[in-house]
Write an enzyme that holds these catalytic residues in place. Structure first.
Site, mmCIF file in Angstrom:
data_model
loop_
_atom_site.group_PDB
_atom_site.id
_atom_site.type_symbol
_atom_site.label_atom_id
_atom_site.label_comp_id
_atom_site.label_asym_id
_atom_site.label_seq_id
_atom_site.Cartn_x
_atom_site.Cartn_y
_atom_site.Cartn_z
ATOM 1 N N LYS A 39 0.849 -1.122 0.115
ATOM 2 C CA LYS A 39 -0.054 -0.011 0.185
ATOM 3 C C LYS A 39 0.771 1.339 -0.072
ATOM 4 O O LYS A 39 1.890 1.180 0.629
ATOM 5 C CB LYS A 39 -0.949 -0.101 1.294
ATOM 6 C CG LYS A 39 -1.791 1.093 1.443
ATOM 7 C CD LYS A 39 -2.866 0.969 2.462
ATOM 8 C CE LYS A 39 -3.922 2.011 2.786
ATOM 9 N NZ LYS A 39 -4.797 1.792 3.617
ATOM 10 N N SER A 61 -9.453 -0.356 7.549
ATOM 11 C CA SER A 61 -9.171 -0.508 6.067
ATOM 12 C C SER A 61 -8.556 -1.868 5.649
ATOM 13 O O SER A 61 -8.340 -2.011 4.667
ATOM 14 C CB SER A 61 -8.282 0.714 5.908
ATOM 15 O OG SER A 61 -9.158 2.221 6.053
ATOM 16 N N SER A 79 -9.512 1.888 3.299
ATOM 17 C CA SER A 79 -8.731 2.560 2.334
ATOM 18 C C SER A 79 -7.571 1.805 1.579
ATOM 19 O O SER A 79 -7.111 2.503 0.478
ATOM 20 C CB SER A 79 -7.844 3.711 3.201
ATOM 21 O OG SER A 79 -6.876 3.288 3.964
#
Length: 583
Positions: free
Chosen positions: A81, A179, A155
């Site tokens: 990420k 997330s 997210s």
């Protein structure tokens, strides 16, 4: 290439260690997959290593294997990420103006690379990890891998889609409010969120520094456990790192949400899927009081903890606010309104709620809660980005505040193809016990539906009970709309069927009744536009509502207003409209 199968972590590593495949061969396969999926969803990635760099990294793994070095993740490709540092690629947190080039990778990334894993690139995310939906990035919207009309969850949006689409075997995400769990649920994945401090956060762009956790998306709980065994461990370079002793579970007393406290935000399909998951558990189920958990969850965005996000972005908010996504900026700006007194008062209240939550563990060993209460289309989320995003965190926002570990596992599929999941939660240190519990309680989840590679048409399943049945007078209203026959079925044993008086052509009225019976019906599937035009033609006293089928699932179908039964003949005992017409 027309399909992308999941890449299994353990099988890849075993093949590379044994010489059945080389890491270079694994990367060649990955490069083909990336090229294919780029034409479908280019927004999954913010940056990637080029082919030459990936081949060189794979060659180094092959050399270490040949030299006899321990490589438990030999040749396993993974995504990072883009709020986690990966040497050689910029860290952007999905904000171009924030971008920087890290001097070294995050501790967790270094540990995975040392174990033989190969980082492919940086995955897209809701900017600054602020959001649970996946639509808040200037680099585009990673959409759900199984129905691209729907959100991927956030997210950690790109991380989840990269694994679900078979581009990498696992991916690192982060989790502050959910997330690392919500995207796992929506994409039929396992999402493991360790206890705070179990995995080092050195090299992570903070959202809420006291709450943030680096997480992993994988295809199974076993794979998540393998990653945890490598990534976990105290790191003196992280001020919030902790040495945490693993606890065990002797029994499986499972805490669940009571019926009156279940929140679905109007999504009755979620209620069915959650109950179906609970019905399949071989464990003692105990209803818990969600009140202290719900109040703790509200503190995250409706309390002073939002100011921690403001602290993380203060420099950009002061110097370059227009570089921040407008929805993210709106949320983070709210932190300026809180005082130091608010922070202390909030911390006192959280301590009280944590004490109340601790009492839950006297009655249960772990919780099994919905991961998310519903899912949304991208268009819906863009129209109401704050309110709908808040709904997604109903069962996740409290977890880090209350210092719990959690693992999200697949537990079914919505009719849209989007995944539904449940999350196993336990107190700090229960990480390995939860992974074992996930393997025991959910050993073989149903395989996910096919990936959405062509832009899946939005469809609705419709139950018909009378004049629209095959070979009946109004069946043409379905065939003219290209309705697809799904199958014959029956309602739950809670309906009565009436022949409406003076109806031309003859039509029945299906009425929900606790003393009713199972009524035969047929199910058809129509695209959204066709369904809308069909509903517009339904005459009173009939209507389209929600019908419960014999297996407990829910579909749209014909129901009736009370006036439909005036002077009508009760034909319930015949079991269906065909029997009535044939008599």
């Amino acid at each position: 290439m027309t399909a992308l199968d999941r890449l299994p972590v353990d099988a890849i590593a075993a093949d590379v260690r044994s010489g059945r495949r080389s890491a270079v061969q694994v990367i060649e396969d990955v490069l083909e997959r990336l090229a294919f999926y780029d034409s479908i969803q280019p927004a999954v990635w913010i940056s990637r290593f080029d082919a030459a760099a990936l081949r060189a990294a794979a060659a180094k793994v092959d050399a270490r294997v040949a030299a006899g070095e321990a490589q438990p993740l030999a040749g396993v490709p993974f995504a990072v990420k883009d709020n986690i540092d990966l040497a050689g690629l910029a860290t952007t947190a999905a904000c171009p103006a924030f971008s920087y080039m890290p001097m070294r990778s995050a501790t967790v990334v270094e540990r995975l690379i040392a174990a033989g894993a190969i980082p492919v690139g940086k995955a897209n995310l809701d900017q600054f990890a602020t959001g649970l939906n996946g639509t808040r990035s200037p680099y585009g919207i990673p959409r759900n891998a199984y129905n691209r009309a729907w959100v991927s969850g956030g997210s950690s949006s790109g991380s989840a889609v990269a694994v679900a689409a078979g581009l990498v075997a696992f991916a690192l995400g982060t989790d502050t409010a959910g997330s690392g769990r919500v995207p796992a649920a929506f994409n039929h994945l396992v999402g493991f969120k360790p206890t705070r401090g179990r995995w080092s956060n050195r090299g992570l762009v903070p959202a809420c520094r006291t709450l943030d956790c680096i997480t992993v998306f994988a295809g199974s709980a076993g794979e998540a456990g393998l990653i945890d065994a490598i990534a976990a461990g105290f790191d003196p370079g992280d001020a919030f790192s902790r040495s945490i002793a693993d606890t065990s579970l002797a029994t499986y007393r499972v805490g669940i949400v009571s019926g009156e406290q279940r929140r679905w935000f109007g999504d009755i399909e979620s209620d069915f899927l959650y109950q179906q998951a609970l019905d399949g558990l071989d464990a003692e189920l105990v209803e818990i009081d969600m009140a202290p958990l719900n109040e703790a969850a509200r503190l995250l965005y409706d309390g002073p903890w939002v100011a921690e996000r403001t602290a993380a972005l203060r420099t950009m908010l002061d110097g370059n606010p227009d570089a921040i996504h407008p929805v993210v900026r709106e949320i983070v700006e709210q932190g300026r309104t809180y005082s130091a007194v608010d922070v202390f008062e909030g911390s006192y209240r959280l301590a009280e709620l944590a004490r109340a939550a601790e009492r839950i563990w006297a009655d249960v060993d772990l919780l099994v809660l919905p991961t998310a209460p519903t899912s949304y289309r991208v268009a819906e989320m863009l129209a109401a980005p704050v309110a709908l995003n808040a709904s997604l965190g109903a069962y996740t926002n409290f977890v880090n505040l209350l210092d719990m570990a959690a693992i999200a596992v697949p537990a079914g599929s919505y009719q849209s193809g989007v995944g539904f999941g449940v999350t196993l939660m336990g107190p700090a240190g229960s990480d390995r016990a939860l992974i074992d519990a996930a393997n025991t309680l959910f050993p073989a989840p149903a395989p996910p539906p096919p990936l959405d590679l062509e832009g899946r048409m939005e469809t609705v399943k419709l139950a018909v009970v009378g004049a629209h049945l095959k070979d009946m007078p109004l069946h043409w209203q379905l065939t003219s709309r290209d309705a697809r026959f799904v199958g014959a079925a029956k309602t739950a044993p809670a309906y009565r069927l009436y022949a409406i008086a003076d109806s031309v052509p003859p039509k029945p009225a299906l009425v929900h009744d606790g003393d009713g019976a199972s009524i035969a019906l047929e199910i058809y599937e129509l695209d959204m536009a066709a369904f809308g035009s069909f509903v517009a033609e339904v005459p009173p006293p009939l209507a389209i509502g929600t019908v419960t089928l014999e297996d407990g699932s829910l579909v749209k179908g014909f129901v009736a207003e009370p006036r439909a039964v005036t002077n009508a003949e009760d034909i319930t005992a015949l079991g269906g409209w065909r029997a009535y017409i044939a008599r």
